[in-house]
Motif scaffolding. Structure first.
Motif, PDB file in Angstrom:
ATOM      1  N   SER A  65      13.536   5.243  -3.412  1.00 38.54           N
ATOM      2  CA  SER A  65      13.000   4.041  -4.037  1.00 38.54           C
ATOM      3  C   SER A  65      11.675   3.680  -3.376  1.00 38.54           C
ATOM      4  O   SER A  65      11.532   3.828  -2.168  1.00 38.54           O
ATOM      5  N   ASP A  66      10.727   3.201  -4.168  1.00 36.10           N
ATOM      6  CA  ASP A  66       9.478   2.772  -3.564  1.00 36.10           C
ATOM      7  C   ASP A  66       9.709   1.415  -2.885  1.00 36.10           C
ATOM      8  O   ASP A  66      10.727   0.774  -3.098  1.00 36.10           O
ATOM      9  N   VAL A  67       8.780   1.036  -2.025  1.00 37.27           N
ATOM     10  CA  VAL A  67       8.896  -0.263  -1.365  1.00 37.27           C
ATOM     11  C   VAL A  67       7.742  -1.129  -1.840  1.00 37.27           C
ATOM     12  O   VAL A  67       6.602  -0.667  -1.925  1.00 37.27           O
ATOM     13  N   ASP A  68       8.048  -2.353  -2.218  1.00 36.84           N
ATOM     14  CA  ASP A  68       7.015  -3.265  -2.707  1.00 36.84           C
ATOM     15  C   ASP A  68       6.642  -4.246  -1.611  1.00 36.84           C
ATOM     16  O   ASP A  68       7.511  -4.878  -1.006  1.00 36.84           O
ATOM     17  N   PHE A  69       5.337  -4.343  -1.340  1.00 40.82           N
ATOM     18  CA  PHE A  69       4.844  -5.265  -0.321  1.00 40.82           C
ATOM     19  C   PHE A  69       3.847  -6.235  -0.947  1.00 40.82           C
ATOM     20  O   PHE A  69       3.135  -5.878  -1.885  1.00 40.82           O
ATOM     21  N   PHE A 135       4.741   3.231  -1.335  1.00 33.49           N
ATOM     22  CA  PHE A 135       4.756   1.793  -1.514  1.00 33.49           C
ATOM     23  C   PHE A 135       3.609   1.245  -2.337  1.00 33.49           C
ATOM     24  O   PHE A 135       2.571   1.873  -2.487  1.00 33.49           O
ATOM     25  N   ASP A 136       3.847   0.070  -2.876  1.00 34.47           N
ATOM     26  CA  ASP A 136       2.857  -0.691  -3.633  1.00 34.47           C
ATOM     27  C   ASP A 136       2.504  -1.898  -2.788  1.00 34.47           C
ATOM     28  O   ASP A 136       3.389  -2.518  -2.199  1.00 34.47           O
ATOM     29  N   ILE A 137       1.231  -2.251  -2.748  1.00 32.45           N
ATOM     30  CA  ILE A 137       0.856  -3.477  -2.039  1.00 32.45           C
ATOM     31  C   ILE A 137       0.037  -4.373  -2.969  1.00 32.45           C
ATOM     32  O   ILE A 137      -0.917  -3.927  -3.602  1.00 32.45           O
TER      33      ILE A 137
END
Ligand code: ATP
Ligand code: MG
Ligand code: MG
Length: 333
Positions: A65-69, A135-137
């Motif tokens: 799973s990607d991590v959202d920041f 991840f997405d920031i």
């Protein structure tokens, strides 16, 4: 005849058996958090970093799973129930900060792939990092933290419901309905809103007003919420999955009603002015907004999370739901 609940439940449990041997603790993404904090601090030491998305919603981190920041200012956090600005100026400032951040990430981690995405509704940088964590920031937007905390607060009322959500998400990705795959139209977030709305309609959860969620009270790194195996060999889970499909195929009135966590009970399209007429006029970044399968965002004003569901995609959704009863959410084949 669809298979019995026990068969469905067991089949889904089997599809998730790899989780039993995996470390699901959120500490697995704390390293990624530290790395991103370091980069954010280099741009602006006053900015705080929050993790949201599935890790926050479930309180576990699934491999892959990607991590959202999101980087938030002190004022964003203090005004934790405030509305996010949707102006071009605000978007420009966010993109400017993210541009600087992208530069720092590239400098510090030159082997990573860092992409600045500006054309979306929300400016974001997408990082494909080392160690298999992507991840997405985003910047200065509280709504992601708030909607994840809201979904989590619902799942905390009945933690086993996360299995329904995870089963639906897995299925949506495998059958190509999930927006993360080519041709998909509803994001995991959208499916989660559907899951919680269904549970609310059934009286399985207590309504939580979205305004109750305050970023100032949310932990920047989501606490771990252990995921116990489904009870009774998955009978209840199987029941719930079949009932979820039954609800969206035969009870939810997609022509007139809206999946919504904004208020208890029923929300109509009429109420939100999500009508045929509005559909003909509405555009977002030049793209058509559909009001075929409506999912109201609990925090964004006038945003249909199901906006990419065209009439054709809505028919796909129905067809796949129909098949999903037979295949136990595509786990039995
Ligand atoms: P996954 O494990 O597939 O990444 P997720 O639970 O992280 O699932 P996402 O769909 O990636 O869910 O959503 C992460 C965040 O992105 C949400 O909390 C929400 O703020 C935002 N988001 C996702 N989809 C939409 C949408 N259609 N409209 C508005 N915001 C969205
Ligand atoms: Mg995510
Ligand atoms: Mg994401």
């Amino acid at each position: 005849m669809p298979p019995a609940a026990a068969v469905v439940g067991r089949s889904i449990m089997k599809a998730f058996r790899h989780l039993a041997t995996q470390d699901l603790h959120t500490r697995r993404v704390e390293e990624a958090y530290r790395v991103v904090v370091e980069c954010v601090t280099a741009v602006d030491p006053a900015m705080r970093l929050y993790m949201f998305g599935s890790t926050a919603v479930y309180g576990v981190h699934e491999k892959g799973s990607d991590v959202d920041f999101v980087a938030l200012s002190e004022t964003d956090v203090e005004d934790g129930k405030g509305e996010d600005a949707a102006t071009q100026v605000a978007k420009g400032l966010q993109a400017e900060f993210l541009g600087k951040l992208a530069k720092v990430v590239r400098q510090k981690h030159f082997s990573w792939n860092v992409e600045e995405v500006r054309r979306t509704r929300v400016p974001v940088i997408r990082v494909k990092g080392g160690g298999g964590v992507d991840f997405d920031i985003t910047a200065n937007r509280r709504n992601g933290v708030r909607n994840s905390a809201l979904l989590r607060a619902y799942f905390e009322q009945d933690p086993p419901c996360r299995w329904l959500s995870m089963g639906v998400k897995r299925w949506s990705k495998r059958v190509g309905l999930n927006a993360s795959v080519v041709g998909g139209s509803i994001t995991s977030y959208g499916f989660n809103l559907m899951v919680v709305y269904y549970l609310l309609q059934r009286g399985a959860l207590q309504f939580i007003p979205p305004t109750a969620i305050d970023v100032a009270k949310v932990a920047p790194v989501p606490p771990y919420l252990p995921l116990e195996p489904p009870q009774n060999d998955g009978v209840e889970l199987g029941d719930q999955v079949l009932d979820f499909l039954q609800f969206y195929m035969h009870e939810f009135d997609a022509a007139h009603h809206v999946v919504s966590l904004s208020r208890p009970g029923i929300t109509t399209k009429e109420q939100l002015n999500w009508t045929k007429d509005a559909e003909d006029r509405a555009r977002m970044n030049g793209e058509k907004i559909n009001y075929q399968w409506c999912i109201e965002d609990p925090y964004e004003l006038n945003l249909n999370v199901g906006r990419n569901v065209t009439p054709l995609k809505r028919d796909f959704l129905r067809k796949h739901m129909d098949k999903a009863r037979e295949t136990a959410l595509l786990t039995s084949t």
